[in-house]
Write a protein that holds these residues in place. Structure first.
Motif, PDB file in Angstrom:
ATOM      1  N   THR A 201       0.717  -1.273   0.017  1.00 13.25           N
ATOM      2  CA  THR A 201      -0.176   0.114  -0.012  1.00 13.25           C
ATOM      3  C   THR A 201       0.764   1.301   0.023  1.00 13.25           C
ATOM      4  O   THR A 201       1.959   1.225   0.248  1.00 13.25           O
ATOM      5  CB  THR A 201      -1.074  -0.078   1.387  1.00 13.25           C
ATOM      6  OG1 THR A 201      -1.805   1.082   1.393  1.00 13.25           O
ATOM      7  CG2 THR A 201      -0.313   0.043   2.724  1.00 13.25           C
ATOM      8  N   SER A 202       0.125   2.262  -0.223  1.00 15.46           N
ATOM      9  CA  SER A 202       0.930   3.560  -0.392  1.00 15.46           C
ATOM     10  C   SER A 202       1.115   3.983   1.233  1.00 15.46           C
ATOM     11  O   SER A 202       0.442   3.976   2.202  1.00 15.46           O
ATOM     12  CB  SER A 202      -0.094   4.799  -0.890  1.00 15.46           C
ATOM     13  OG  SER A 202      -0.403   4.522  -2.186  1.00 15.46           O
TER      14      SER A 202
ATOM     15  N   GLY B 207       5.331   7.384   8.428  1.00 14.29           N
ATOM     16  CA  GLY B 207       3.973   7.752   7.438  1.00 14.29           C
ATOM     17  C   GLY B 207       2.701   7.393   7.874  1.00 14.29           C
ATOM     18  O   GLY B 207       2.561   6.626   9.037  1.00 14.29           O
ATOM     19  N   TRP B 208       1.785   7.397   7.112  1.00 16.20           N
ATOM     20  CA  TRP B 208       0.336   6.979   7.094  1.00 16.20           C
ATOM     21  C   TRP B 208      -0.187   5.810   6.029  1.00 16.20           C
ATOM     22  O   TRP B 208       0.411   6.253   4.929  1.00 16.20           O
ATOM     23  CB  TRP B 208      -0.649   8.351   7.098  1.00 16.20           C
ATOM     24  CG  TRP B 208      -0.283   9.259   8.148  1.00 16.20           C
ATOM     25  CD1 TRP B 208       0.615  10.360   7.915  1.00 16.20           C
ATOM     26  CD2 TRP B 208      -0.829   9.525   9.588  1.00 16.20           C
ATOM     27  NE1 TRP B 208       0.789  11.138   9.081  1.00 16.20           N
ATOM     28  CE2 TRP B 208      -0.107  10.535   9.990  1.00 16.20           C
ATOM     29  CE3 TRP B 208      -1.694   8.551  10.206  1.00 16.20           C
ATOM     30  CZ2 TRP B 208      -0.414  10.885  11.165  1.00 16.20           C
ATOM     31  CZ3 TRP B 208      -1.894   9.148  11.609  1.00 16.20           C
ATOM     32  CH2 TRP B 208      -1.362  10.221  12.133  1.00 16.20           C
ATOM     33  N   ILE B 209      -0.656   5.030   6.557  1.00 18.39           N
ATOM     34  CA  ILE B 209      -1.422   3.994   5.816  1.00 18.39           C
ATOM     35  C   ILE B 209      -2.779   3.821   6.033  1.00 18.39           C
ATOM     36  O   ILE B 209      -3.389   4.224   7.344  1.00 18.39           O
ATOM     37  CB  ILE B 209      -0.635   2.526   5.980  1.00 18.39           C
ATOM     38  CG1 ILE B 209      -0.859   1.974   7.178  1.00 18.39           C
ATOM     39  CG2 ILE B 209       0.765   2.723   5.249  1.00 18.39           C
ATOM     40  CD1 ILE B 209      -0.201   0.453   7.176  1.00 18.39           C
ATOM     41  N   LYS B 210      -3.416   3.423   5.294  1.00 12.05           N
ATOM     42  CA  LYS B 210      -5.128   3.244   5.511  1.00 12.05           C
ATOM     43  C   LYS B 210      -5.155   2.156   6.518  1.00 12.05           C
ATOM     44  O   LYS B 210      -4.611   1.189   6.384  1.00 12.05           O
ATOM     45  CB  LYS B 210      -5.980   2.856   4.271  1.00 12.05           C
ATOM     46  CG  LYS B 210      -6.140   4.007   3.407  1.00 12.05           C
ATOM     47  CD  LYS B 210      -6.983   3.799   2.228  1.00 12.05           C
ATOM     48  CE  LYS B 210      -7.238   4.927   1.386  1.00 12.05           C
ATOM     49  NZ  LYS B 210      -8.325   4.684   0.187  1.00 12.05           N
ATOM     50  N   ALA B 211      -6.061   2.254   7.379  1.00  9.62           N
ATOM     51  CA  ALA B 211      -6.233   1.430   8.649  1.00  9.62           C
ATOM     52  C   ALA B 211      -6.577   0.020   8.017  1.00  9.62           C
ATOM     53  O   ALA B 211      -6.229  -0.971   8.757  1.00  9.62           O
ATOM     54  CB  ALA B 211      -7.170   2.201   9.638  1.00  9.62           C
ATOM     55  N   GLU B 212      -7.091  -0.026   6.882  1.00 13.18           N
ATOM     56  CA  GLU B 212      -7.979  -1.292   6.703  1.00 13.18           C
ATOM     57  C   GLU B 212      -6.655  -2.236   6.034  1.00 13.18           C
ATOM     58  O   GLU B 212      -6.646  -3.382   5.913  1.00 13.18           O
ATOM     59  CB  GLU B 212      -8.800  -0.959   5.319  1.00 13.18           C
ATOM     60  CG  GLU B 212      -8.257  -0.288   4.232  1.00 13.18           C
ATOM     61  CD  GLU B 212      -9.092   0.170   3.110  1.00 13.18           C
ATOM     62  OE1 GLU B 212      -9.420  -0.415   1.956  1.00 13.18           O
ATOM     63  OE2 GLU B 212      -9.626   1.251   3.729  1.00 13.18           O
ATOM     64  N   PHE B 213      -5.325  -1.704   5.992  1.00 14.71           N
ATOM     65  CA  PHE B 213      -4.386  -2.487   5.454  1.00 14.71           C
ATOM     66  C   PHE B 213      -3.463  -2.824   6.598  1.00 14.71           C
ATOM     67  O   PHE B 213      -2.185  -3.220   6.373  1.00 14.71           O
ATOM     68  CB  PHE B 213      -3.527  -1.635   4.454  1.00 14.71           C
ATOM     69  CG  PHE B 213      -4.202  -1.346   3.212  1.00 14.71           C
ATOM     70  CD1 PHE B 213      -4.853  -2.651   2.495  1.00 14.71           C
ATOM     71  CD2 PHE B 213      -4.398  -0.125   2.749  1.00 14.71           C
ATOM     72  CE1 PHE B 213      -5.616  -2.317   1.382  1.00 14.71           C
ATOM     73  CE2 PHE B 213      -5.355  -0.080   1.537  1.00 14.71           C
ATOM     74  CZ  PHE B 213      -5.903  -1.142   1.016  1.00 14.71           C
TER      75      PHE B 213
ATOM     76  N   ASP C 203       5.399   6.852  -0.796  1.00  8.17           N
ATOM     77  CA  ASP C 203       6.234   5.715  -0.865  1.00  8.17           C
ATOM     78  C   ASP C 203       5.387   4.622  -0.949  1.00  8.17           C
ATOM     79  O   ASP C 203       4.268   4.735  -1.054  1.00  8.17           O
ATOM     80  CB  ASP C 203       7.353   5.583   0.142  1.00  8.17           C
ATOM     81  CG  ASP C 203       8.690   4.969   0.071  1.00  8.17           C
ATOM     82  OD1 ASP C 203       8.620   3.931  -0.834  1.00  8.17           O
ATOM     83  OD2 ASP C 203       9.597   5.173   0.881  1.00  8.17           O
ATOM     84  N   LYS C 204       5.793   3.413  -0.828  1.00  8.21           N
ATOM     85  CA  LYS C 204       5.109   2.235  -0.591  1.00  8.21           C
ATOM     86  C   LYS C 204       5.807   1.167   0.370  1.00  8.21           C
ATOM     87  O   LYS C 204       6.853   1.516   0.939  1.00  8.21           O
ATOM     88  CB  LYS C 204       5.078   1.379  -1.844  1.00  8.21           C
ATOM     89  CG  LYS C 204       6.250   0.539  -1.991  1.00  8.21           C
ATOM     90  CD  LYS C 204       6.039  -0.352  -3.366  1.00  8.21           C
ATOM     91  CE  LYS C 204       7.300  -1.324  -3.613  1.00  8.21           C
ATOM     92  NZ  LYS C 204       7.084  -2.412  -4.043  1.00  8.21           N
ATOM     93  N   VAL C 205       4.822   0.613   1.077  1.00 11.52           N
ATOM     94  CA  VAL C 205       5.096  -0.515   2.169  1.00 11.52           C
ATOM     95  C   VAL C 205       4.489  -1.778   1.524  1.00 11.52           C
ATOM     96  O   VAL C 205       3.450  -1.855   1.203  1.00 11.52           O
ATOM     97  CB  VAL C 205       4.275  -0.256   3.491  1.00 11.52           C
ATOM     98  CG1 VAL C 205       4.519  -1.069   4.694  1.00 11.52           C
ATOM     99  CG2 VAL C 205       4.386   1.137   3.831  1.00 11.52           C
ATOM    100  N   ASP C 206       5.555  -2.829   1.833  1.00 12.53           N
ATOM    101  CA  ASP C 206       5.105  -4.024   1.330  1.00 12.53           C
ATOM    102  C   ASP C 206       4.306  -4.708   1.979  1.00 12.53           C
ATOM    103  O   ASP C 206       4.457  -4.570   3.318  1.00 12.53           O
ATOM    104  CB  ASP C 206       6.554  -4.701   0.779  1.00 12.53           C
ATOM    105  CG  ASP C 206       7.281  -4.004  -0.356  1.00 12.53           C
ATOM    106  OD1 ASP C 206       6.741  -3.923  -1.322  1.00 12.53           O
ATOM    107  OD2 ASP C 206       8.529  -4.031  -0.253  1.00 12.53           O
ATOM    108  N   VAL C 207       3.753  -5.681   1.670  1.00  7.37           N
ATOM    109  CA  VAL C 207       2.709  -6.862   2.459  1.00  7.37           C
ATOM    110  C   VAL C 207       3.700  -7.412   3.313  1.00  7.37           C
ATOM    111  O   VAL C 207       5.057  -7.660   3.020  1.00  7.37           O
ATOM    112  CB  VAL C 207       2.020  -7.541   1.441  1.00  7.37           C
ATOM    113  CG1 VAL C 207       2.885  -8.487   0.634  1.00  7.37           C
ATOM    114  CG2 VAL C 207       1.095  -8.497   2.035  1.00  7.37           C
ATOM    115  N   ASN C 208       3.327  -7.771   4.471  1.00  3.12           N
ATOM    116  CA  ASN C 208       3.727  -8.425   5.614  1.00  3.12           C
ATOM    117  C   ASN C 208       4.804  -7.761   6.143  1.00  3.12           C
ATOM    118  O   ASN C 208       6.103  -8.262   6.973  1.00  3.12           O
ATOM    119  CB  ASN C 208       4.482  -9.911   4.867  1.00  3.12           C
ATOM    120  CG  ASN C 208       3.203 -10.801   4.534  1.00  3.12           C
ATOM    121  OD1 ASN C 208       2.152 -10.841   5.389  1.00  3.12           O
ATOM    122  ND2 ASN C 208       3.484 -11.502   3.694  1.00  3.12           N
TER     123      ASN C 208
END
Length: 132
Positions: A57-58, A120-126, A70-75
């Motif tokens: 996700t972003s 940073g910030w990510i959507k809570a759903e992720f 930026d992006k954050v990878d799964v797991n």
């Protein structure tokens, strides 16, 4: 607004979607008011939660008043340190494997996180909370 996007696209040779994306990049989601904050409790860790990112996700951060992506990878395992007022976004901090981000000990004064890790910030759903 749409006419301005089309004009931008024609002048600079980009698609309307690319022009819209660039325009949107300078607007932060209304529920994000600034950078990730840490601390504020003399007897608790600077970040109270630990969890995992559920999907790539972003990551949104604010630098010099403008949004950066930026992006954050799964797991990816992250510290959860902050949340937007409407709880739609989680303020996270993470580093390279084994890196100490300085948030697992108390920081008595509430303050903006300055590093050394990414924040940073990510959507809570992720995000899934594992501890905290």
């Amino acid at each position: 607004m749409f006419k301005m996007l089309v004009a931008t696209a024609l002048v600079f040779g980009v698609t309307v979607a690319e022009a819209k994306k660039k325009e949107d990049a300078n607007r932060k989601p209304a529920s994000i008011t600034g950078n990730v904050m840490v601390g504020g409790e003399a007897e608790f860790d600077a970040c109270g939660g630990y969890g995992v990112v559920l999907a790539t996700t972003s990551l949104v951060s604010i630098k010099d008043g403008k949004m950066e992506f930026d992006k954050v990878d799964v797991n990816t395992f992250v510290s959860s340190c902050d949340s937007s007022e409407d709880r739609r976004f989680i303020g996270i901090i993470y580093g390279k494997k084994g890196q100490d981000c300085g948030v697992s000990s108390p920081i008595p004064k509430r303050q903006e996180y300055k590093g050394p890790c990414k924040s940073g910030w990510i959507k809570a759903e992720f995000f899934e909370l594992l501890a905290g």
